[in-house]
Design an enzyme around this catalytic site. Sequence first.
Site, mmCIF file in Angstrom:
data_model
loop_
_atom_site.group_PDB
_atom_site.id
_atom_site.type_symbol
_atom_site.label_atom_id
_atom_site.label_comp_id
_atom_site.label_asym_id
_atom_site.label_seq_id
_atom_site.Cartn_x
_atom_site.Cartn_y
_atom_site.Cartn_z
ATOM 1 N N HIS A 1 18.066 0.747 -1.502
ATOM 2 C CA HIS A 1 17.234 -0.453 -1.503
ATOM 3 C C HIS A 1 17.685 -1.538 -2.448
ATOM 4 O O HIS A 1 17.487 -2.720 -2.185
ATOM 5 C CB HIS A 1 15.762 -0.081 -1.625
ATOM 6 C CG HIS A 1 15.296 0.306 -0.275
ATOM 7 N ND1 HIS A 1 15.554 1.545 0.250
ATOM 8 C CD2 HIS A 1 14.741 -0.422 0.707
ATOM 9 C CE1 HIS A 1 15.137 1.564 1.494
ATOM 10 N NE2 HIS A 1 14.627 0.391 1.801
ATOM 11 N N CYS B 1 18.083 -3.587 14.688
ATOM 12 C CA CYS B 1 17.885 -4.242 13.394
ATOM 13 C C CYS B 1 18.548 -3.479 12.246
ATOM 14 O O CYS B 1 18.423 -3.853 11.093
ATOM 15 C CB CYS B 1 16.398 -4.440 13.111
ATOM 16 S SG CYS B 1 15.486 -2.904 13.002
ATOM 17 N N ASN C 1 20.254 2.485 10.961
ATOM 18 C CA ASN C 1 20.537 3.144 9.671
ATOM 19 C C ASN C 1 19.951 4.548 9.672
ATOM 20 O O ASN C 1 20.637 5.529 9.369
ATOM 21 C CB ASN C 1 19.914 2.382 8.497
ATOM 22 C CG ASN C 1 20.338 0.938 8.454
ATOM 23 O OD1 ASN C 1 21.368 0.591 9.005
ATOM 24 N ND2 ASN C 1 19.548 0.093 7.812
#
Length: 755
Positions: free
Chosen positions: A367, A680, A632
């Site tokens: 992140h 995405c 991902n």
Amino acid sequence: MRGALGGPRVLLRRLREVMAEPVSAQERLDKIVVLIAANMVAEVCSVYVLRVDATLELYATEGLNRDAVHRTVMGSDEGLVGLVASQANPINLSNAQAHPAFSYRPETGEEIYHSFLGVPILRAGNTLGVLVVQNRARRTYSEEEVEALQTTAMVLAEMIASGELSALAPPGAEPAARRSVHFKGTALSDGIALGHVVLHEPRVVVTNFIADDVPKELEHLRGAVETLRSSLDELLEHGDVVEGGEHRDVLEAYRMFAYDRGWVHKLEEAVMTGLTAEAAVERVQSDTRARMLRQTDPFLRERLHDLDDLANRLMRQLTGRDHAPSRENLPENAILVARSMGPAALLDYDRKRLRGLVLEEGGPHSHVTIVARALGIPAVGGIENAAGIADPGDAVIVDGSTGDLHIRPLPDMEAAYAERVKLRARRQQQYSALRDKPCVTKDGEEVTLMINAGLSVDLPHIADTGAAGIGLFRTELQFMVAPNFPRTSEQYALYRAVLDAAGDKPVTFRTLDIGGDKLLPYMRNVEEENPALGWRAIRLGLDRPGLLRTQLRALLRAAGSRALKIMFPMISTVQEFDQAKDLVERELTHLRRHGHKLPAAVEIGSMVEVPALLYQLDELLERVDFLSVGSNDLVQFLYAVDRGNPRVSNRFDSLSAPVLRALKDIADKAHAHHKPATVCGELASQPIGALALVAIGYRSLSLTPSAIGPVKAMLLDLDCRKIAAFLCPLIEQTKRGVAIREQLEKFAADNGLQL
Ligand code: PEP
Ligand code: MG
């Protein structure tokens, strides 16, 4: 056996005097070797310095032939001196010549000396040289003498690291301490940055090495260790460990080390040789680092981090200084170097001055990486010991497009990069020129390009990139960077601001995707063996519907009468989707009943991230308004490879037949059901990934904002039918060894596409 004259403390005091004398660096070294030899009653004392060309050069000697100084140069694996350097460990021998590594250099005249004691000159665990004493008589140096010589080596390490010896050497033969180093890490966030090192967790700089009063220093050390122990006890027993943002396991490990008698004994011994308490901590930690950096066992390497942290805490305790860099007063062109870092910490720094980021740990999907990308900060990761090698203020180049890192670059490297920065700026201008052009391929296929976002800092990117909207708004980022749970009003305010910024363009909000690697520091996290497969995302949302309903309410109210798109993360079964959708319906009923405005339309979609959904696509597509593929996570689960673990995250290629077949199935089924599907995940943000996705049927992609330019430029030059005809048969081939990535690169080269 003869002992040291006056002991190490006298030696250290004398060394302090010599360090303060206004003499040349060579004279200072010459005096130091004389002092050490006299103090240790050794006939020989020599200093070898590790050079940039990885050789060891004799810089000063007392006892050996003086003419050999600056003439004797050995390979870093040659002789006993080389062995000390490569193992970063002392060698203590009563008959050196009998040792298999002994190598004889006639110019030094050392054949008459039998006993040998060599210690590495270490700084932050890195070898900078070797300090040797020798005697004619066969003797074994006592433990105290070894200790004393190591302490002395520490003072020399500071002298070498200060750079004052560099003037003595011709170019190419300078001391390695300040050498230019190149690392190949992982590219995390695109872009090139030139700047100067700022350590996120700076080593405490020891300025005072030599103790005035040893008993007092010992007392100081013991007091600090005591305080450290009780603060750890306190944290573990009464404090809210989670609130401190630290994991209980890590604190347990700290506590174990803090109570370790061996560690404390080593510190005390170092103080007894005459070092200040903080210098003793640095010395012991430097030895430990040197040893542990040579270990390959990941468990031991992890313990090194714990020990580093503990040593730093103790240093702070001793010096009473908090060495965290001032987040607001960063120097210009700061490049942050950190072992690891959370996204909130990165946001604390002044964006205007922060040019780049270097992480020892942290994979492409972690992140902090996502936040670095959102902020447009070039970043590289997977650089072992970067924070140990880089010194604050060092010049550094971060190449976030290739993963290269240059610490203390040579001038021609700097010039080459400065040129590349200019070139990129020119290319950026070309991308801006494409901003308002419709994204249509050469053969007339329209591709919708949207951006991924999650923070208010992302919002200007809709306008700068000319994107068609926000394809993925990661609502958890607001929660991850906040110091405590965002209130409903804060959630509402952000969602409204997002919709306002987007204007007529659509925004797809994803409900909270927390758990797994997305931890909220203020929330008591459940200990799980396998967090990536655990209680996360929609699973948590359905089990704690209060949280999800609050968020849904904030979203629906923020929309007002505008249209709203909501999607759920980590859906694994159609039943989960039904339950989640039902919560939206209930919130709508609630709003209706209370007379609130209702959105013009509410579209509800599902992320496809869990492979089980591949086998429920028909049922799912009957229920959803749209799909969004999170490549991902989907790739992570398809390959069973942890996306955040740099050791394995690059092991499998997302552009492989199994992944592309799975993605194509989703696109085909969505098409058959007349439901839109967007990708995405990060795959869509690489031009080569976008090329493959368009080839297998996707017409909607959501990208990291900086990728819009390059992906659009590629698509404008693309013949869509041609790439589909090229790639689709390739991914169906069962023949082994079809390297799809290479084939795509070849296609791009043959068709003039920039990847
Ligand atoms: C994904 O998994 O591809 C995705 C877009 O979600 P995130 O990266 O936020 O997990
Ligand atoms: Mg995901």
